[in-house]
Design a protein around this motif. Structure first.
Motif, PDB file in Angstrom:
ATOM      1  N   MET A   1     -28.863  -9.019  14.254  1.00 22.28           N
ATOM      2  CA  MET A   1     -27.873  -9.019  13.191  1.00 22.28           C
ATOM      3  C   MET A   1     -27.280 -10.423  13.048  1.00 22.28           C
ATOM      4  N   GLU A   2     -27.193 -10.889  11.814  1.00 20.19           N
ATOM      5  CA  GLU A   2     -26.680 -12.231  11.579  1.00 20.19           C
ATOM      6  C   GLU A   2     -25.165 -12.225  11.515  1.00 20.19           C
ATOM      7  N   VAL A   3     -24.600 -13.341  11.877  1.00 17.21           N
ATOM      8  CA  VAL A   3     -23.141 -13.444  11.834  1.00 17.21           C
ATOM      9  C   VAL A   3     -22.678 -13.518  10.376  1.00 17.21           C
ATOM     10  N   ASP A   4     -21.440 -13.123  10.140  1.00 20.68           N
ATOM     11  CA  ASP A   4     -20.895 -13.015   8.786  1.00 20.68           C
ATOM     12  C   ASP A   4     -21.010 -14.309   7.977  1.00 20.68           C
ATOM     13  N   TRP A   5     -20.742 -15.443   8.609  1.00 18.11           N
ATOM     14  CA  TRP A   5     -20.741 -16.692   7.847  1.00 18.11           C
ATOM     15  C   TRP A   5     -22.134 -17.026   7.354  1.00 18.11           C
ATOM     16  N   VAL A   6     -23.171 -16.670   8.117  1.00 13.66           N
ATOM     17  CA  VAL A   6     -24.547 -16.957   7.707  1.00 13.66           C
ATOM     18  C   VAL A   6     -24.905 -16.119   6.476  1.00 13.66           C
ATOM     19  N   VAL A   7     -24.545 -14.858   6.505  1.00 14.14           N
ATOM     20  CA  VAL A   7     -24.814 -13.970   5.368  1.00 14.14           C
ATOM     21  C   VAL A   7     -24.071 -14.468   4.136  1.00 14.14           C
ATOM     22  N   THR A   8     -22.807 -14.810   4.298  1.00 16.77           N
ATOM     23  CA  THR A   8     -22.007 -15.312   3.176  1.00 16.77           C
ATOM     24  C   THR A   8     -22.620 -16.591   2.617  1.00 16.77           C
ATOM     25  N   PHE A   9     -23.021 -17.499   3.490  1.00 20.06           N
ATOM     26  CA  PHE A   9     -23.610 -18.765   3.055  1.00 20.06           C
ATOM     27  C   PHE A   9     -24.912 -18.522   2.293  1.00 20.06           C
ATOM     28  N   LYS A  10     -25.734 -17.587   2.776  1.00 18.14           N
ATOM     29  CA  LYS A  10     -26.996 -17.276   2.091  1.00 18.14           C
ATOM     30  C   LYS A  10     -26.733 -16.679   0.704  1.00 18.14           C
ATOM     31  N   VAL A  11     -25.744 -15.809   0.604  1.00 18.55           N
ATOM     32  CA  VAL A  11     -25.391 -15.229  -0.699  1.00 18.55           C
ATOM     33  C   VAL A  11     -24.923 -16.338  -1.637  1.00 18.55           C
ATOM     34  N   TYR A  12     -24.063 -17.222  -1.146  1.00 20.10           N
ATOM     35  CA  TYR A  12     -23.581 -18.337  -1.972  1.00 20.10           C
ATOM     36  C   TYR A  12     -24.754 -19.197  -2.446  1.00 20.10           C
ATOM     37  N   THR A  13     -25.703 -19.455  -1.564  1.00 24.62           N
ATOM     38  CA  THR A  13     -26.860 -20.277  -1.906  1.00 24.62           C
ATOM     39  C   THR A  13     -27.689 -19.605  -3.007  1.00 24.62           C
ATOM     40  N   CYS A  14     -27.899 -18.308  -2.896  1.00 24.34           N
ATOM     41  CA  CYS A  14     -28.661 -17.568  -3.920  1.00 24.34           C
ATOM     42  C   CYS A  14     -27.928 -17.589  -5.261  1.00 24.34           C
ATOM     43  N   LEU A  15     -26.620 -17.353  -5.244  1.00 22.89           N
ATOM     44  CA  LEU A  15     -25.840 -17.363  -6.480  1.00 22.89           C
ATOM     45  C   LEU A  15     -25.813 -18.759  -7.107  1.00 22.89           C
ATOM     46  N   HIS A  16     -25.749 -19.784  -6.265  1.00 27.61           N
ATOM     47  CA  HIS A  16     -25.780 -21.165  -6.748  1.00 27.61           C
ATOM     48  C   HIS A  16     -27.107 -21.428  -7.458  1.00 27.61           C
ATOM     49  N   HIS A  17     -28.193 -20.970  -6.861  1.00 31.16           N
ATOM     50  CA  HIS A  17     -29.509 -21.154  -7.462  1.00 31.16           C
ATOM     51  C   HIS A  17     -29.575 -20.455  -8.824  1.00 31.16           C
ATOM     52  N   ILE A  18     -29.044 -19.242  -8.895  1.00 26.68           N
ATOM     53  CA  ILE A  18     -29.040 -18.506 -10.160  1.00 26.68           C
ATOM     54  C   ILE A  18     -28.228 -19.262 -11.213  1.00 26.68           C
ATOM     55  N   LEU A  19     -27.069 -19.781 -10.820  1.00 31.57           N
ATOM     56  CA  LEU A  19     -26.239 -20.535 -11.767  1.00 31.57           C
ATOM     57  C   LEU A  19     -26.964 -21.777 -12.287  1.00 31.57           C
ATOM     58  N   ARG A  20     -27.729 -22.416 -11.424  1.00 30.78           N
ATOM     59  CA  ARG A  20     -28.401 -23.656 -11.806  1.00 30.78           C
ATOM     60  C   ARG A  20     -29.713 -23.430 -12.546  1.00 30.78           C
ATOM     61  N   GLU A  21     -30.464 -22.396 -12.162  1.00 29.04           N
ATOM     62  CA  GLU A  21     -31.835 -22.271 -12.649  1.00 29.04           C
ATOM     63  C   GLU A  21     -32.101 -21.065 -13.532  1.00 29.04           C
ATOM     64  N   SER A  22     -31.102 -20.267 -13.799  1.00 25.31           N
ATOM     65  CA  SER A  22     -31.313 -19.021 -14.528  1.00 25.31           C
ATOM     66  C   SER A  22     -31.652 -19.237 -15.994  1.00 25.31           C
ATOM     67  N   VAL A  23     -32.502 -18.352 -16.498  1.00 19.22           N
ATOM     68  CA  VAL A  23     -32.753 -18.301 -17.929  1.00 19.22           C
ATOM     69  C   VAL A  23     -32.070 -17.062 -18.527  1.00 19.22           C
ATOM     70  N   SER A  24     -31.401 -16.300 -17.663  1.00 24.07           N
ATOM     71  CA  SER A  24     -30.743 -15.067 -18.092  1.00 24.07           C
ATOM     72  C   SER A  24     -29.258 -15.312 -18.333  1.00 24.07           C
ATOM     73  N   GLU A  25     -28.876 -15.303 -19.586  1.00 26.12           N
ATOM     74  CA  GLU A  25     -27.478 -15.529 -19.925  1.00 26.12           C
ATOM     75  C   GLU A  25     -26.588 -14.406 -19.404  1.00 26.12           C
ATOM     76  N   SER A  26     -27.074 -13.160 -19.470  1.00 28.54           N
ATOM     77  CA  SER A  26     -26.255 -12.027 -19.012  1.00 28.54           C
ATOM     78  C   SER A  26     -26.011 -12.082 -17.506  1.00 28.54           C
ATOM     79  N   CYS A  27     -27.000 -12.507 -16.743  1.00 27.46           N
ATOM     80  CA  CYS A  27     -26.834 -12.634 -15.288  1.00 27.46           C
ATOM     81  C   CYS A  27     -25.805 -13.724 -14.964  1.00 27.46           C
ATOM     82  N   THR A  28     -25.933 -14.848 -15.615  1.00 27.79           N
ATOM     83  CA  THR A  28     -25.002 -15.953 -15.399  1.00 27.79           C
ATOM     84  C   THR A  28     -23.589 -15.561 -15.821  1.00 27.79           C
TER      85      THR A  28
END
Length: 125
Positions: A1-28
């Motif tokens: 099981m991963e520690v909370d900060w690692v999970v939070t950081f991974k979620v932030y990284t995924c959301l950051h990628h979506i904000l930067r690279e998304s073609v989906s306006e509704s998702c953004t």
């Protein structure tokens, strides 16, 4: 099981990628609308071993929140415009994002971009 900060950081990284690279306006738009809940500064490190990473996670969350605010203010970063080739016309169209703005809106944009950069520079790795 991963520690909370690692999970939070991974979620932030995924959301950051979506904000930067998304073609989906509704998702953004959904991420931007829920930004305060998603990027809350109330990150709590329940384990002493995770406490040293809390400042990094908190400041990264602050940066992402500010990035969402920039997206609301001036549509920066712009959506990629083509699912098959996300960067098609990107270099050609991106400078026009600011050229098409009124002088007043452009001057309002500068503090928004500067604040986003300032928060990014505070991220403690």
């Amino acid at each position: 099981m991963e520690v909370d900060w690692v999970v939070t950081f991974k979620v932030y990284t995924c959301l950051h990628h979506i904000l930067r690279e998304s073609v989906s306006e509704s998702c953004t738009e959904l991420i931007v609308a829920k930004r305060r809940k998603l990027f809350s500064s109330r990150f709590i490190a329940p384990r002493p071993s995770a406490a040293k990473f809390a400042p990094m996670v908190v400041t990264y969350g602050q940066y992402l929140n500010r990035l969402c605010e920039s997206k609301l203010d001036i549509q920066y970063p712009p959506l990629k415009n083509n699912l098959n080739n996300p960067y098609a016309n990107y270099e050609k169209e991106f400078p026009h994002l600011f050229l098409k703005q009124s002088t007043e809106k452009l001057f309002e944009s500068i503090p928004s971009l500067a604040t986003t950069l300032e928060v990014l520079l505070r991220v403690k790795f």
